[in-house]
Design a protein around this motif. Structure first.
Motif, PDB file in Angstrom:
ATOM      1  N   ALA A   1      -9.898  13.578  12.135  1.00  0.00           N
ATOM      2  CA  ALA A   1      -9.000  12.722  12.909  1.00  0.00           C
ATOM      3  C   ALA A   1      -8.853  11.391  12.182  1.00  0.00           C
ATOM      4  O   ALA A   1      -9.804  10.598  12.126  1.00  0.00           O
ATOM      5  CB  ALA A   1      -9.536  12.508  14.327  1.00  0.00           C
ATOM      6  N   TYR A   2      -7.643  11.124  11.645  1.00  0.00           N
ATOM      7  CA  TYR A   2      -7.459   9.938  10.813  1.00  0.00           C
ATOM      8  C   TYR A   2      -5.978   9.771  10.454  1.00  0.00           C
ATOM      9  O   TYR A   2      -5.156  10.687  10.638  1.00  0.00           O
ATOM     10  CB  TYR A   2      -8.264  10.046   9.521  1.00  0.00           C
ATOM     11  N   TYR A   3      -5.649   8.588   9.907  1.00  0.00           N
ATOM     12  CA  TYR A   3      -4.385   8.377   9.212  1.00  0.00           C
ATOM     13  C   TYR A   3      -4.621   8.578   7.712  1.00  0.00           C
ATOM     14  O   TYR A   3      -5.721   8.309   7.211  1.00  0.00           O
ATOM     15  CB  TYR A   3      -3.850   6.968   9.441  1.00  0.00           C
ATOM     16  N   TYR A   4      -3.596   9.029   7.002  1.00  0.00           N
ATOM     17  CA  TYR A   4      -3.770   9.248   5.564  1.00  0.00           C
ATOM     18  C   TYR A   4      -2.527   8.822   4.786  1.00  0.00           C
ATOM     19  O   TYR A   4      -1.406   8.875   5.287  1.00  0.00           O
ATOM     20  CB  TYR A   4      -4.082  10.716   5.275  1.00  0.00           C
ATOM     21  N   LEU A   5      -2.770   8.389   3.552  1.00  0.00           N
ATOM     22  CA  LEU A   5      -1.707   8.122   2.585  1.00  0.00           C
ATOM     23  C   LEU A   5      -2.040   8.947   1.352  1.00  0.00           C
ATOM     24  O   LEU A   5      -3.081   8.731   0.709  1.00  0.00           O
ATOM     25  CB  LEU A   5      -1.639   6.642   2.226  1.00  0.00           C
ATOM     26  N   GLY A   6      -1.185   9.912   1.013  1.00  0.00           N
ATOM     27  CA  GLY A   6      -1.532  10.855  -0.032  1.00  0.00           C
ATOM     28  C   GLY A   6      -0.470  11.000  -1.103  1.00  0.00           C
ATOM     29  O   GLY A   6       0.718  10.764  -0.868  1.00  0.00           O
TER      30      GLY A   6
ATOM     31  N   ALA B   1       4.004  18.132  -4.144  1.00  0.00           N
ATOM     32  CA  ALA B   1       5.410  18.430  -3.861  1.00  0.00           C
ATOM     33  C   ALA B   1       6.326  17.346  -4.421  1.00  0.00           C
ATOM     34  O   ALA B   1       7.532  17.374  -4.189  1.00  0.00           O
ATOM     35  CB  ALA B   1       5.627  18.573  -2.355  1.00  0.00           C
ATOM     36  N   GLY B   2       5.741  16.377  -5.146  1.00  0.00           N
ATOM     37  CA  GLY B   2       6.544  15.305  -5.723  1.00  0.00           C
ATOM     38  C   GLY B   2       6.882  14.227  -4.726  1.00  0.00           C
ATOM     39  O   GLY B   2       8.023  13.770  -4.652  1.00  0.00           O
ATOM     40  N   SER B   3       5.887  13.806  -3.951  1.00  0.00           N
ATOM     41  CA  SER B   3       6.149  12.802  -2.926  1.00  0.00           C
ATOM     42  C   SER B   3       4.877  12.045  -2.581  1.00  0.00           C
ATOM     43  O   SER B   3       3.762  12.474  -2.883  1.00  0.00           O
ATOM     44  CB  SER B   3       6.712  13.459  -1.660  1.00  0.00           C
ATOM     45  N   VAL B   4       5.081  10.907  -1.946  1.00  0.00           N
ATOM     46  CA  VAL B   4       4.013  10.158  -1.292  1.00  0.00           C
ATOM     47  C   VAL B   4       4.147  10.434   0.195  1.00  0.00           C
ATOM     48  O   VAL B   4       5.252  10.319   0.753  1.00  0.00           O
ATOM     49  CB  VAL B   4       4.148   8.652  -1.568  1.00  0.00           C
ATOM     50  N   VAL B   5       3.069  10.823   0.848  1.00  0.00           N
ATOM     51  CA  VAL B   5       3.131  11.186   2.263  1.00  0.00           C
ATOM     52  C   VAL B   5       2.229  10.264   3.074  1.00  0.00           C
ATOM     53  O   VAL B   5       1.093   9.977   2.693  1.00  0.00           O
ATOM     54  CB  VAL B   5       2.737  12.659   2.493  1.00  0.00           C
TER      55      VAL B   5
ATOM     56  N   LEU C   1      -3.760   3.600  -4.535  1.00  0.00           N
ATOM     57  CA  LEU C   1      -3.210   3.820  -3.198  1.00  0.00           C
ATOM     58  C   LEU C   1      -3.764   2.770  -2.247  1.00  0.00           C
ATOM     59  O   LEU C   1      -4.957   2.448  -2.288  1.00  0.00           O
ATOM     60  CB  LEU C   1      -3.577   5.210  -2.671  1.00  0.00           C
ATOM     61  N   ARG C   2      -2.922   2.273  -1.395  1.00  0.00           N
ATOM     62  CA  ARG C   2      -3.335   1.290  -0.383  1.00  0.00           C
ATOM     63  C   ARG C   2      -2.657   1.645   0.931  1.00  0.00           C
ATOM     64  O   ARG C   2      -1.434   1.720   1.001  1.00  0.00           O
ATOM     65  CB  ARG C   2      -2.966  -0.127  -0.805  1.00  0.00           C
ATOM     66  N   LEU C   3      -3.450   1.867   1.959  1.00  0.00           N
ATOM     67  CA  LEU C   3      -2.962   2.172   3.294  1.00  0.00           C
ATOM     68  C   LEU C   3      -3.342   1.037   4.235  1.00  0.00           C
ATOM     69  O   LEU C   3      -4.522   0.769   4.430  1.00  0.00           O
ATOM     70  CB  LEU C   3      -3.556   3.501   3.790  1.00  0.00           C
ATOM     71  N   GLU C   4      -2.335   0.364   4.780  1.00  0.00           N
ATOM     72  CA  GLU C   4      -2.552  -0.711   5.742  1.00  0.00           C
ATOM     73  C   GLU C   4      -2.232  -0.203   7.137  1.00  0.00           C
ATOM     74  O   GLU C   4      -1.207   0.461   7.352  1.00  0.00           O
ATOM     75  CB  GLU C   4      -1.655  -1.910   5.431  1.00  0.00           C
ATOM     76  N   VAL C   5      -3.108  -0.521   8.106  1.00  0.00           N
ATOM     77  CA  VAL C   5      -2.856  -0.199   9.508  1.00  0.00           C
ATOM     78  C   VAL C   5      -3.131  -1.444  10.338  1.00  0.00           C
ATOM     79  O   VAL C   5      -4.200  -2.039  10.248  1.00  0.00           O
ATOM     80  CB  VAL C   5      -3.718   0.986   9.985  1.00  0.00           C
ATOM     81  N   PHE C   6      -2.138  -1.853  11.129  1.00  0.00           N
ATOM     82  CA  PHE C   6      -2.312  -2.996  12.023  1.00  0.00           C
ATOM     83  C   PHE C   6      -1.442  -2.762  13.243  1.00  0.00           C
ATOM     84  O   PHE C   6      -0.281  -2.415  13.136  1.00  0.00           O
ATOM     85  CB  PHE C   6      -1.948  -4.315  11.321  1.00  0.00           C
ATOM     86  N   GLY C   7      -2.046  -2.922  14.432  1.00  0.00           N
ATOM     87  CA  GLY C   7      -1.331  -2.542  15.647  1.00  0.00           C
ATOM     88  C   GLY C   7      -0.976  -1.069  15.568  1.00  0.00           C
ATOM     89  O   GLY C   7      -1.813  -0.206  15.291  1.00  0.00           O
TER      90      GLY C   7
ATOM     91  N   ARG D   1       1.542   1.110   6.752  1.00  0.00           N
ATOM     92  CA  ARG D   1       2.312   0.870   5.527  1.00  0.00           C
ATOM     93  C   ARG D   1       1.551   1.453   4.341  1.00  0.00           C
ATOM     94  O   ARG D   1       0.341   1.302   4.235  1.00  0.00           O
ATOM     95  CB  ARG D   1       2.546  -0.626   5.298  1.00  0.00           C
ATOM     96  N   GLY D   2       2.288   2.113   3.459  1.00  0.00           N
ATOM     97  CA  GLY D   2       1.668   2.724   2.300  1.00  0.00           C
ATOM     98  C   GLY D   2       2.206   2.153   1.009  1.00  0.00           C
ATOM     99  O   GLY D   2       3.421   2.023   0.828  1.00  0.00           O
ATOM    100  N   PHE D   3       1.289   1.815   0.090  1.00  0.00           N
ATOM    101  CA  PHE D   3       1.631   1.231  -1.200  1.00  0.00           C
ATOM    102  C   PHE D   3       1.099   2.130  -2.318  1.00  0.00           C
ATOM    103  O   PHE D   3       0.005   2.682  -2.217  1.00  0.00           O
ATOM    104  CB  PHE D   3       1.005  -0.155  -1.363  1.00  0.00           C
TER     105      PHE D   3
END
Length: 534
Positions: free
Chosen positions: A118-123, A127-131, A158-164, A168-170
């Motif tokens: 159970a989590y958020y992810y930035l991967g 498939a040739g994409s950022v998800v 990779l940088r995943l920001e979560v607020f509220g 946002r994924g960088f």
């Protein structure tokens, strides 16, 4: 190096943590809202994985340039998490994909992890994409994605920001995806190889700036009078008192900011609370759709402002199981005086019961999919004084013949004083909505169809000027038939005639409006539609 979970860290290690945190601050100065109180760091130079909880895969510390954490198996969904119940957090790591087992696999950083399932992810996906997505006990659910070149054997940051509720994924310091989701409010950080092998290094978790975790807003600026029209009121459905709102006011009552870079724009439109956003110049954003939060006015400064390369998404993530308007539906958004070019998907998309939206005096052309699409139960929208050109599949209202559960009784939209300039079809193409009010628009050289009213939609088409429009109005274009009333329109230069039948609710029972003489519509609209006219 490990902090945040380890007592008695040696001074040298503590100093190194501070140095890395300071370096991160320097690297992120171009990203609004980046703040850097270090919560945790691990560069694996200690040679172990103490403090990390792992599930699946084969994890070990190896030498990969410097020491790094390697997940070497590809036959499992492997995750590793660490830390505490942090609320607003930015999780960053260097990530090197090594191999993937199958298609649609990814290597990722995790945030707000409740557990290893159970989590958020930035991967980074093969498939040739950022998800950017969420997992809550089952499979992976994509919230946003963007095209990217993902090469094995290459390091990425990779940088995943979560607020509220904002995510946002960088990638390598550039924001490429954003989304909103309320599933998790706090949790740990982590790494994952979804049926993929990878090396991970220089894991760093920091807080996200602001007392409540919101990004630091762009400083308020003084915008010269007349150059950024943040005031104004719509007519039509966006003015109606419904669904708990009295009309559409956008950012009224909030501060005014000016943006001229992609990172500033994306951060501003995603902030919570009322905000007036003045866009200066043509801003090129990475491919993708960028979420607009409620209570926003987004308006171009002068005639040269706009967005290229991506589009604006007004609405929650798609969920076909939701059939009634949720309390947190996006609402009260104004988009004015902007040019949209070369969007990778829709230029403007309104979805998932979003309401009280005003799209006015824009210039839209040369997108990939729709220029302005409104769907999935959205309602109380006005589309006015826009110039739409050099594009084929222009505008949808309702996306599918089988989506009645979300759409019936909704999709109430007004289209007035728009210039449909050589746009062959979908001007608009309507499903289910009633009444859909199309008045005082100028149609020029529409080689397929003007207003197509189908799937039991009810359209009132009045006071328009059709010039070389092959099939101006029809309720039998394709698929299930709709209902339409066509009255007081002008048809010139080999335009066809309406193909309409049935009765439709009168828009005048919802709001007051005054029709311009349809014979004057061509001159009125060509002089007044588009940018630089407000």
């Amino acid at each position: 190096m490990r902090t945040g979970t380890e007592r008695g860290a040696r001074p040298a290690l503590a100093a190194l943590v501070t140095a890395i945190g300071a370096l991160l601050i320097g690297l992120l100065t171009a990203i609004p809202g980046a703040s850097a109180a270090t919560l945790f760091g691990d560069d694996f130079e200690g040679g172990d994985t103490a403090g990390w909880s792992r599930s699946g895969g084969s994890w070990s510390v190896v030498t990969d340039g410097s020491r790094a954490l390697r997940q070497s198996g590809t036959s499992a969904d492997a995750r590793a998490i660490v830390g505490a119940g942090w609320t607003d957090q930015a999780v960053q790591a260097r990530v090197k994909p090594i191999s993937f087992n199958g298609t649609g696999r990814n290597v990722a950083v995790l945030a707000r992890a409740q557990s290893t399932s159970a989590y958020y992810y930035l991967g980074l996906s093969n498939a040739g994409s950022v998800v950017l997505g969420v997992r809550n006990g089952g499979g992976l659910t994509t919230l946003a994605s963007a095209g990217a070149s993902v090469a094995t054997g290459t390091w990425y940051t990779l940088r995943l920001e979560v607020f509220g509720t904002t995510l946002r994924g960088f990638v390598d310091g550039v924001q490429v995806v954003t989304a909103t989701d309320p599933t998790f409010s706090s949790g740990r950080a982590g790494l994952a190889g979804h049926y993929a092998a990878a090396s991970f290094d220089d894991v760093l978790v920091t807080d996200v700036g602001g007392p409540t975790g919101s990004p630091t807003p762009t400083p308020t600026v003084s915008v010269p009078p007349g150059t950024c029209a943040t005031s104004g009121s719509p007519i039509g459905f966006a003015s109606v008192n419904a669904w708990g709102r009295s009309g559409t006011t956008g950012g009224a009552g909030g501060p005014t900011v000016e943006v001229d870079t992609a990172s500033e724009l994306i951060a501003a439109i995603g902030q919570s609370g009322p905000l007036n956003i003045c866009v200066r110049g043509m801003i090129t954003v990475p491919a993708g759709m960028y979420n607009v939060a409620s209570d926003k006015t987004i308006v171009g400064v002068g005639a040269g402002a706009g967005i290229s390369g991506g589009g604006l998404n007004i609405g929650l993530p798609i969920d076909d199981a939701v059939t009634t308007p949720p309390a947190n539906a996006v609402n009260n958004v104004i988009i004015r005086n902007l040019s949209f070019r070369n969007a990778s998907d829709d230029s403007v998309n309104v979805q998932m019961f979003s309401h009280h939206i005003w799209i006015d005096h824009n210039d839209l052309a040369s997108g990939y999919d729709g220029l302005i699409d409104i769907k999935r139960g959205s309602s109380y929208v006005t589309v006015s004084w826009n110039h739409l050109h050099n594009h084929t599949k222009n505008m949808l209202l309702g996306h599918d013949d089988g989506n009645g559960a979300q759409d019936i009784g909704r999709l109430k939209v007004t289209y007035h004083h728009n210039w449909f300039n050589a746009t062959p079809q979908r001007n608009p193409r309507v499903r289910f909505g009633e009444p859909v009010h199309v008045f005082n628009n100028y149609y020029y050289y529409n080689t397929d169809v003007g207003v197509a009213c189908q799937a039991n939609a009810g359209c009132v088409v009045e006071g328009n000027y059709f010039d070389r429009a092959e099939e101006p109005v029809t309720n039998s274009y394709a698929g299930p038939a709709g209902r339409c009333v066509a009255r007081n329109n002008v048809f010139v230069n080999e335009s066809g005639q309406p193909d309409c039948s049935g009765t439709v609710q009168e828009p005048g029972s919802y709001y007051s409006y005054v029709l311009d003489d349809p014979n004057s519509v061509k001159s009125l609209v060509t002089a007044g539609a588009g940018v630089g006219k407000i």
